[in-house]
Design an enzyme around this catalytic site. Structure first.
Site, PDB file in Angstrom:
ATOM      1  N   VAL A  45      34.469  26.976 -24.675  1.00 43.08           N
ATOM      2  CA  VAL A  45      35.067  28.318 -24.697  1.00 43.08           C
ATOM      3  C   VAL A  45      35.061  28.927 -23.298  1.00 43.08           C
ATOM      4  O   VAL A  45      36.043  29.549 -22.870  1.00 43.08           O
ATOM      5  CB  VAL A  45      34.336  29.236 -25.697  1.00 43.08           C
ATOM      6  CG1 VAL A  45      34.946  30.640 -25.676  1.00 43.08           C
ATOM      7  CG2 VAL A  45      34.411  28.666 -27.105  1.00 43.08           C
ATOM      8  N   CYS A  46      33.974  28.740 -22.573  1.00 41.86           N
ATOM      9  CA  CYS A  46      33.878  29.299 -21.216  1.00 41.86           C
ATOM     10  C   CYS A  46      34.956  28.723 -20.304  1.00 41.86           C
ATOM     11  O   CYS A  46      35.526  29.436 -19.468  1.00 41.86           O
ATOM     12  CB  CYS A  46      32.501  29.022 -20.627  1.00 41.86           C
ATOM     13  SG  CYS A  46      31.143  29.786 -21.540  1.00 41.86           S
TER      14      CYS A  46
END
Length: 218
Positions: A45-46
């Protein structure tokens, strides 16, 4: 004690970053800064989030807003991870600095700790985003859990709202976008509003007849 929130002065921390040493107040200068944390480098996600930040960097730059990232990974990790971020979104360049906080002291002072996410070294950052004004005060904060990536369109919209409110002394209603009507603050009388907004304003006809919902264009 409650952590850093709207109305608080952001701590003037000095940290190593991918662009060298950064002191937060110096970096803010006389403009606005989006100070955002991510849980960890080389995570899914990052990677999508920081790629999105890179894609939107020009939009923020047009508004006079700079980006500043932070996580608990070291600078070398950030630099290596940047290669993955840019490969994931070809054409995107991570031009903004990412600060390193390996001892996790900064994320605590910045109220960016996720109480539910830990590794062997301790607690990890949440997906926190503070918009800091020229006075070094937090104007707006978003707080997301590790499972939910941030929406950059909403971040841009929030920036536009803050800049519009600061310039014209107004507020923005739900789902507002630039060019749409804004609302006049309750503390402004109708007489004051006529002077402040010579273009005129409309008052919503509500059952209470209190006349508090007033719209105008800026």
């Amino acid at each position: 004690m409650p952590g850093l929130t709207i109305g608080d002065t952001v701590p003037n921390l000095e940290l190593d970053s991918t662009h060298g040493k950064i002191r937060i107040h110096d970096y803010v200068g006389n403009g606005y800064v989006i100070l955002f944390s991510h849980p960890g480098d080389f995570t899914p996600v990052c990677t999508t989030e920081l790629a999105a930040m890179a894609n939107y960097a020009k939009e923020f730059e047009k508004r006079g807003v700079k980006l500043l990232g932070i996580s608990c990974d070291d600078v070398q990790s950030h630099k290596e991870w940047t290669k993955d971020i840019e490969a994931y979104k070809p054409g995107s360049k991570v031009t903004y600095p990412i600060m390193a906080d390996p001892d996790r002291s900064a994320i605590k002072q910045l109220n960016m700790v996720d109480p539910d996410e830990k590794d062997a070294q301790g607690q990890l950052p949440s997906r926190t985003l503070h918009i800091v004004g020229p006075d070094k005060v937090v104007k707006l904060s978003f707080l997301y859990p590790s499972c939910t990536g941030r929406n950059m369109d909403e971040v841009v919209r929030a920036v536009d709202s803050l800049l519009t409110a600061a310039k014209h002394k107004v507020a923005t209603p739900a789902n507002w976008k630039p060019g749409e009507c804004v609302v006049i603050a309750p503390g402004v009388s109708d007489e004051e509003a006529k002077k402040m907004f010579p273009q005129g304003f409309e008052t919503a006809d509500l059952p209470s007849k209190k006349g508090y919902l007033r719209f105008t264009k800026v």
